[in-house]
Design a protein around this motif. Structure first.
Motif, PDB file in Angstrom:
ATOM      1  N   ILE A 115       0.833  -1.208   0.000  1.00 57.38           N
ATOM      2  CA  ILE A 115       0.000   0.000   0.000  1.00 57.38           C
ATOM      3  C   ILE A 115       0.867   1.257   0.000  1.00 57.38           C
ATOM      4  O   ILE A 115       0.593   2.215  -0.733  1.00 57.38           O
ATOM      5  N   LYS A 116       1.931   1.253   0.798  1.00 54.82           N
ATOM      6  CA  LYS A 116       2.849   2.399   0.807  1.00 54.82           C
ATOM      7  C   LYS A 116       3.508   2.582  -0.557  1.00 54.82           C
ATOM      8  O   LYS A 116       3.627   3.703  -1.054  1.00 54.82           O
ATOM      9  N   THR A 117       3.912   1.484  -1.170  1.00 54.34           N
ATOM     10  CA  THR A 117       4.540   1.552  -2.488  1.00 54.34           C
ATOM     11  C   THR A 117       3.554   2.088  -3.517  1.00 54.34           C
ATOM     12  O   THR A 117       3.915   2.926  -4.359  1.00 54.34           O
ATOM     13  N   MET A 118       2.309   1.629  -3.448  1.00 52.24           N
ATOM     14  CA  MET A 118       1.289   2.097  -4.385  1.00 52.24           C
ATOM     15  C   MET A 118       1.034   3.596  -4.206  1.00 52.24           C
ATOM     16  O   MET A 118       0.905   4.328  -5.197  1.00 52.24           O
ATOM     17  N   ALA A 119       0.979   4.059  -2.966  1.00 52.02           N
ATOM     18  CA  ALA A 119       0.753   5.481  -2.715  1.00 52.02           C
ATOM     19  C   ALA A 119       1.913   6.327  -3.239  1.00 52.02           C
ATOM     20  O   ALA A 119       1.695   7.359  -3.881  1.00 52.02           O
ATOM     21  N   GLN A 120       3.131   5.881  -2.986  1.00 49.15           N
ATOM     22  CA  GLN A 120       4.296   6.612  -3.484  1.00 49.15           C
ATOM     23  C   GLN A 120       4.309   6.654  -5.004  1.00 49.15           C
ATOM     24  O   GLN A 120       4.605   7.690  -5.608  1.00 49.15           O
ATOM     25  N   THR A 121       3.985   5.545  -5.629  1.00 47.94           N
ATOM     26  CA  THR A 121       3.958   5.486  -7.094  1.00 47.94           C
ATOM     27  C   THR A 121       2.862   6.380  -7.652  1.00 47.94           C
ATOM     28  O   THR A 121       3.070   7.076  -8.651  1.00 47.94           O
ATOM     29  N   ALA A 122       1.710   6.387  -7.016  1.00 50.64           N
ATOM     30  CA  ALA A 122       0.606   7.233  -7.477  1.00 50.64           C
ATOM     31  C   ALA A 122       0.989   8.707  -7.395  1.00 50.64           C
ATOM     32  O   ALA A 122       0.749   9.475  -8.334  1.00 50.64           O
ATOM     33  N   VAL A 123       1.608   9.119  -6.295  1.00 53.21           N
ATOM     34  CA  VAL A 123       2.023  10.517  -6.145  1.00 53.21           C
ATOM     35  C   VAL A 123       3.032  10.891  -7.228  1.00 53.21           C
ATOM     36  O   VAL A 123       2.924  11.953  -7.862  1.00 53.21           O
ATOM     37  N   ALA A 124       4.006  10.021  -7.470  1.00 55.72           N
ATOM     38  CA  ALA A 124       5.007  10.293  -8.500  1.00 55.72           C
ATOM     39  C   ALA A 124       4.381  10.339  -9.888  1.00 55.72           C
ATOM     40  O   ALA A 124       4.710  11.217 -10.700  1.00 55.72           O
TER      41      ALA A 124
ATOM     42  N   ALA B 273       2.669  17.511 -14.852  1.00 54.31           N
ATOM     43  CA  ALA B 273       3.670  18.389 -15.455  1.00 54.31           C
ATOM     44  C   ALA B 273       3.616  18.319 -16.976  1.00 54.31           C
ATOM     45  O   ALA B 273       3.904  19.304 -17.660  1.00 54.31           O
ATOM     46  N   MET B 274       3.259  17.158 -17.518  1.00 55.95           N
ATOM     47  CA  MET B 274       3.210  16.985 -18.971  1.00 55.95           C
ATOM     48  C   MET B 274       1.916  17.554 -19.562  1.00 55.95           C
ATOM     49  O   MET B 274       1.934  18.142 -20.622  1.00 55.95           O
ATOM     50  N   SER B 275       0.812  17.353 -18.905  1.00 56.39           N
ATOM     51  CA  SER B 275      -0.479  17.854 -19.387  1.00 56.39           C
ATOM     52  C   SER B 275      -1.495  17.660 -18.273  1.00 56.39           C
ATOM     53  O   SER B 275      -1.311  18.143 -17.183  1.00 56.39           O
ATOM     54  N   GLU B 276      -2.543  16.914 -18.543  1.00 57.74           N
ATOM     55  CA  GLU B 276      -3.534  16.623 -17.518  1.00 57.74           C
ATOM     56  C   GLU B 276      -3.284  15.224 -16.953  1.00 57.74           C
ATOM     57  O   GLU B 276      -2.638  14.398 -17.577  1.00 57.74           O
ATOM     58  N   VAL B 277      -3.807  14.986 -15.759  1.00 57.67           N
ATOM     59  CA  VAL B 277      -3.583  13.702 -15.089  1.00 57.67           C
ATOM     60  C   VAL B 277      -4.409  12.622 -15.772  1.00 57.67           C
ATOM     61  O   VAL B 277      -5.613  12.749 -15.943  1.00 57.67           O
ATOM     62  N   ASN B 278      -3.731  11.555 -16.164  1.00 58.67           N
ATOM     63  CA  ASN B 278      -4.388  10.394 -16.757  1.00 58.67           C
ATOM     64  C   ASN B 278      -4.626   9.393 -15.627  1.00 58.67           C
ATOM     65  O   ASN B 278      -3.730   8.651 -15.233  1.00 58.67           O
ATOM     66  N   TRP B 279      -5.843   9.380 -15.094  1.00 58.16           N
ATOM     67  CA  TRP B 279      -6.134   8.581 -13.905  1.00 58.16           C
ATOM     68  C   TRP B 279      -6.054   7.084 -14.167  1.00 58.16           C
ATOM     69  O   TRP B 279      -5.726   6.311 -13.269  1.00 58.16           O
TER      70      TRP B 279
END
Length: 67
Positions: free
Chosen positions: A18-27, A34-40
């Motif tokens: 879960i911690k790894t998933m949260a860190q990856t999601a934030v990154a 930064a590139m454009s809009e968030v692709n969920w």
């Protein structure tokens, strides 16, 4: 492997995933924003894959669990 150890392993591996998933999601959110809009869909799939990889890595051993 006894039942008590298995339960402790599942909890520790789950928390780590879960911690790894949260860190990856934030990154991923930061990168796509930064590139454009968030692709969920990409954020969710990347975070999910990171969680699976974390669980697979945990099979090798979790240092927080003493045998």
């Amino acid at each position: 492997m006894n039942k008590e150890y298995l339960i402790r392993w599942i909890k520790a591996a789950g928390i780590r995933a879960i911690k790894t998933m949260a860190q990856t999601a934030v990154a991923t959110i930061g990168t796509t924003a930064a590139m454009s809009e968030v692709n969920w869909v990409m954020v969710a799939s990347t975070a999910g894959l990171a969680g699976i990889m974390s669980l697979l890595t945990s099979i090798a051993g979790l240092p927080e669990l003493k045998v």
